[in-house]
Design an enzyme around this catalytic site. Structure first.
Site, PDB file in Angstrom:
ATOM      1  N   ASP A  79      24.257 -20.026 -15.477  1.00 53.07           N
ATOM      2  CA  ASP A  79      23.998 -18.759 -16.171  1.00 53.07           C
ATOM      3  C   ASP A  79      24.597 -17.575 -15.417  1.00 53.07           C
ATOM      4  OD1 ASP A  79      22.020 -19.183 -14.103  1.00 53.07           O
ATOM      5  OD2 ASP A  79      20.876 -17.508 -14.914  1.00 53.07           O
ATOM      6  N   GLU A 174      19.128 -19.370 -13.217  1.00 52.51           N
ATOM      7  CA  GLU A 174      18.953 -18.956 -11.810  1.00 52.51           C
ATOM      8  C   GLU A 174      18.757 -17.457 -11.717  1.00 52.51           C
ATOM      9  OE1 GLU A 174      20.097 -17.564  -7.771  1.00 52.51           O
ATOM     10  OE2 GLU A 174      20.974 -17.009  -9.700  1.00 52.51           O
ATOM     11  N   GLU A 175      19.490 -16.724 -12.545  1.00 52.39           N
ATOM     12  CA  GLU A 175      19.493 -15.261 -12.432  1.00 52.39           C
ATOM     13  C   GLU A 175      18.167 -14.634 -12.845  1.00 52.39           C
ATOM     14  OE1 GLU A 175      21.627 -13.757 -10.869  1.00 52.39           O
ATOM     15  OE2 GLU A 175      23.560 -14.775 -11.053  1.00 52.39           O
TER      16      GLU A 175
HETATM   17 ZN   LIG Z   1      24.320 -16.759  -8.206  1.00 53.98          ZN
END
Ligand SMILES: [Zn+2]
Length: 407
Positions: A79, A174-175
């Site tokens: 992502d 992840e973000e």
């Molecule tokens: Zn990253």
């Protein structure tokens, strides 16, 4: 054009922005568009156990050595940040960068300024990939994905290179801090792993903040200001008083390196109710506990003065410094360091002033330091990556694999 650059340019065409609002997994279904491309590539490279579960892509390249060697994982996230659009990315290749400003977008006057970003200077004569100023680039973390995929391709094409079992994981979200939430550590099957998600060439990270968040609520009493004497309690002023009890020079703007902080990042207030949102960060566990206590004590003082119900404080732990989990297996950091040196990259070991999925994975039983991707200025229009950095990323991954068979 080398394979890693070609791959990188292909992956950044796929919009994979994650989104904090939905609770679905993955948070946005468009992340699956990249997942499907990767699955197809992994399958055509001949990797085994290729699967996608909750948007997480896993694959295995089995060992080709009879020796008993550790299974190593390589992880990158698919992502891109919700901070800036990743739709219709139009990369620009600045070949033989002459130095000075790079015009990203003349019409909108977006300039990658050599003054504001002096690190550009070190890439004079190299090829740099930038945005056109209207989107982010997506090197975070499609550079990591491209580097891992290209290293795998090399190993498949060079069966004479001995290696242990390699476990590959590409994660969603992840973000938005959920990249480790559904990671199947047990099924992954690695003894240790690396996230390939760092910044400029040479970055190697195995320490990060201990983190907690605090929500402090203040309750007042509203009375007509003309007849408020001795009656009104203004919760905005309580919040003010609370802030004055915290160390004034321990904010993100006052600290660096191994220094921790209190960060007030949101507030909302009126006479009857004011709310302050903080994050607390410290590299030492004890330091974080001290910060929590400072806040609790400040709340207590106000409670004494204005009544038990005047302040409510709620502190929640967020993540921990992975150092504790990496130290017992410090050889995995040493190997990465040696691998970088072996390919002519100077390791830069810095504490991460934030968290990583690797930190959470380390506490889930998979020690996971972080390697560089080679990119700069993540999450915005000024993001860029020199092409040689992508190539160095591949070389470092291959070197780690090579060195690990001697572990
Ligand atoms: Zn990253």
């Amino acid at each position: 054009m080398s394979n890693v650059i070609e791959r990188f340019l292909k992956y950044i065409q796929i919009d994979t922005q994650s989104d904090e609002t939905p609770t679905s997994v993955p948070s946005t279904s468009k992340q699956l568009n990249l997942a499907h491309v990767l699955i197809e590539e992994l399958q055509s490279l001949g990797l085994e156990e290729v699967k996608c579960n909750k948007g997480y892509v896993y694959a295995v390249l089995p060992a080709n050595t009879p020796n008993v060697v550790p299974a190593i994982g390589f992880i990158a996230h698919m992502d891109t940040s919700p901070d800036m659009s990743g739709f219709a990315v139009k990369p620009q290749l600045i070949e033989n960068y002459p130095g000075g400003d790079i015009i990203l977008n003349a019409e909108k006057n977006f300039i990658l300024s050599a003054d504001a970003f002096p690190e550009l200077q070190q890439y004079v004569g190299k090829t740099i990939i930038t945005t056109d100023g209207t989107t982010l680039l997506g090197a975070d973390d499609k550079a990591g994905v491209a580097e891992i995929m290209t290293a795998l391709e090399y190993l498949v094409q060079h069966p004479e290179v001995e290696h242990g079992k390699l476990c590959i994981g590409f994660t969603p979200d992840e973000e938005i801090g959920r990249g480790a939430d559904h990671f199947d550590v047990k099924g992954f099957g690695a003894d240790f792993a690396y996230t390939v998600d760092g910044g400029p060439v040479g970055e190697l990270e195995f320490e990060n903040f201990n983190a907690a968040k605090a929500v402090v609520q203040f309750y007042g009493r509203n009375v007509h200001p003309g007849s408020a004497k001795g009656k009104m309690i203004n919760s905005i002023l309580l919040a003010h008083e609370f802030l004055s009890l915290l160390p004034s020079h321990e904010t993100p703007a006052d600290t660096e390196g191994y220094e921790g902080f209190y960060h007030l990042h949101r507030s909302q207030g009126e006479i009857e109710n004011t709310i302050l949102h903080f994050i607390l960060r410290d590299f030492k566990n004890e330091g974080l506990e001290n910060r929590k206590n400072t806040m609790r004590n400040a709340a207590k003082m106000l409670q004494k003065k204005y009544g038990q119900d005047s302040v409510k404080i709620e502190i929640t732990d967020q993540y921990q410094n992975m150092r504790e989990k990496i130290e017992p297996v410090m050889q995995i950091v040493d190997i990465a360091k040696q691998a970088m040196e072996a390919v002519g990259v100077k390791p830069k070991i810095n504490p991460i002033r934030g968290g990583t999925d690797g930190a959470r994975l380390s506490y889930m039983g998979l020690p996971t330091p972080n390697l560089f991707t080679g990119g700069h200025n993540f999450h915005g229009r000024y993001e860029f990556i020199p092409t040689f950095a992508l190539e160095k990323g591949v070389e470092v991954i291959l070197k780690i694999i090579e060195k690990s068979i001697m572990m």
